[in-house]
Write a protein that holds these residues in place. Sequence first.
Motif, mmCIF file in Angstrom:
data_model
loop_
_atom_site.group_PDB
_atom_site.id
_atom_site.type_symbol
_atom_site.label_atom_id
_atom_site.label_comp_id
_atom_site.label_asym_id
_atom_site.label_seq_id
_atom_site.Cartn_x
_atom_site.Cartn_y
_atom_site.Cartn_z
ATOM 1 N N ILE A 1 0.846 -1.204 0.000
ATOM 2 C CA ILE A 1 0.000 0.000 0.000
ATOM 3 C C ILE A 1 0.876 1.247 0.000
ATOM 4 N N ALA A 2 1.948 1.242 0.790
ATOM 5 C CA ALA A 2 2.850 2.397 0.847
ATOM 6 C C ALA A 2 3.469 2.678 -0.522
ATOM 7 N N ASN A 3 3.870 1.625 -1.220
ATOM 8 C CA ASN A 3 4.448 1.811 -2.561
ATOM 9 C C ASN A 3 3.419 2.373 -3.531
ATOM 10 N N SER A 4 2.190 1.900 -3.428
ATOM 11 C CA SER A 4 1.118 2.408 -4.281
ATOM 12 C C SER A 4 0.860 3.885 -3.988
ATOM 13 N N LYS A 5 0.864 4.242 -2.708
ATOM 14 C CA LYS A 5 0.664 5.638 -2.323
ATOM 15 C C LYS A 5 1.783 6.517 -2.884
ATOM 16 N N LYS A 6 3.009 6.029 -2.820
ATOM 17 C CA LYS A 6 4.146 6.813 -3.342
ATOM 18 C C LYS A 6 3.981 7.093 -4.821
ATOM 19 N N GLN A 7 3.544 6.094 -5.572
ATOM 20 C CA GLN A 7 3.341 6.274 -7.016
ATOM 21 C C GLN A 7 2.251 7.314 -7.284
ATOM 22 N N LEU A 8 1.193 7.259 -6.503
ATOM 23 C CA LEU A 8 0.115 8.237 -6.672
ATOM 24 C C LEU A 8 0.590 9.645 -6.329
ATOM 25 N N VAL A 9 1.391 9.759 -5.286
ATOM 26 C CA VAL A 9 1.906 11.070 -4.889
ATOM 27 C C VAL A 9 2.819 11.639 -5.976
ATOM 28 N N VAL A 10 3.637 10.796 -6.586
ATOM 29 C CA VAL A 10 4.490 11.253 -7.688
ATOM 30 C C VAL A 10 3.621 11.805 -8.818
ATOM 31 N N GLN A 11 2.556 11.106 -9.147
ATOM 32 C CA GLN A 11 1.663 11.569 -10.210
ATOM 33 C C GLN A 11 0.956 12.873 -9.826
ATOM 34 N N LEU A 12 0.594 12.989 -8.554
ATOM 35 C CA LEU A 12 -0.051 14.230 -8.099
ATOM 36 C C LEU A 12 0.946 15.394 -8.097
ATOM 37 N N GLU A 13 2.200 15.117 -7.797
ATOM 38 C CA GLU A 13 3.222 16.166 -7.868
ATOM 39 C C GLU A 13 3.417 16.625 -9.313
ATOM 40 N N LEU A 14 3.340 15.689 -10.250
ATOM 41 C CA LEU A 14 3.419 16.049 -11.667
ATOM 42 C C LEU A 14 2.231 16.934 -12.050
ATOM 43 N N PHE A 15 1.042 16.574 -11.571
ATOM 44 C CA PHE A 15 -0.136 17.418 -11.808
ATOM 45 C C PHE A 15 0.114 18.818 -11.285
ATOM 46 N N ASN A 16 0.657 18.918 -10.069
ATOM 47 C CA ASN A 16 0.908 20.224 -9.463
ATOM 48 C C ASN A 16 1.866 21.046 -10.327
#
Length: 164
Positions: free
Chosen positions: A46-61
């Motif tokens: 779950i932590a790894n999945s969250k990290k991937q999502l956060v990377v994508q959200l940082e790209l959105f930002n």
Amino acid sequence: MIEKTYPITEKLILNALNLVKELRLQLDQEVEALKNTQNAELINTIANSKKQLVVQLELFNTQWGQILATEVLANNQEGITEYFQRAAAAGILTDELIHQWTQIQTFCSECKALNDQNGASIAMLARHTERSLHILKGKSHTSNTYGPDGSSQSELHIRPLISV
């Protein structure tokens, strides 16, 4: 210029909304994993999945910041509000996009609260594990002495509490 950036903004915000919903789902799963199973492998997944999502959200930002910069607006709440006002002034229907943006903000607040809660649970489990190991291995004692130059030195003494 807003007429050119707005279609991109629609896609970015919809994508970000889906990402933040998925992050919320992952955090909910983490809550359940911490409560019920305390399965380290599942929690790591779950932590790894969250990290991937956060990377994508940082790209959105980053991309969102570029759109605001193109419109010569600040990358903050005032700039975002101004962006939507300019779009409405240009005759673009903004209600749906503003609603999606509000949902993103709500989900982000919920995600922050859940992440803080989960982090506290993980820290508590780590302290519990450390204490359990101290009981099994023996409590460590440190003694402070002074070296020849007058500086303090700590020496670690471990005495097993149980022997097999």
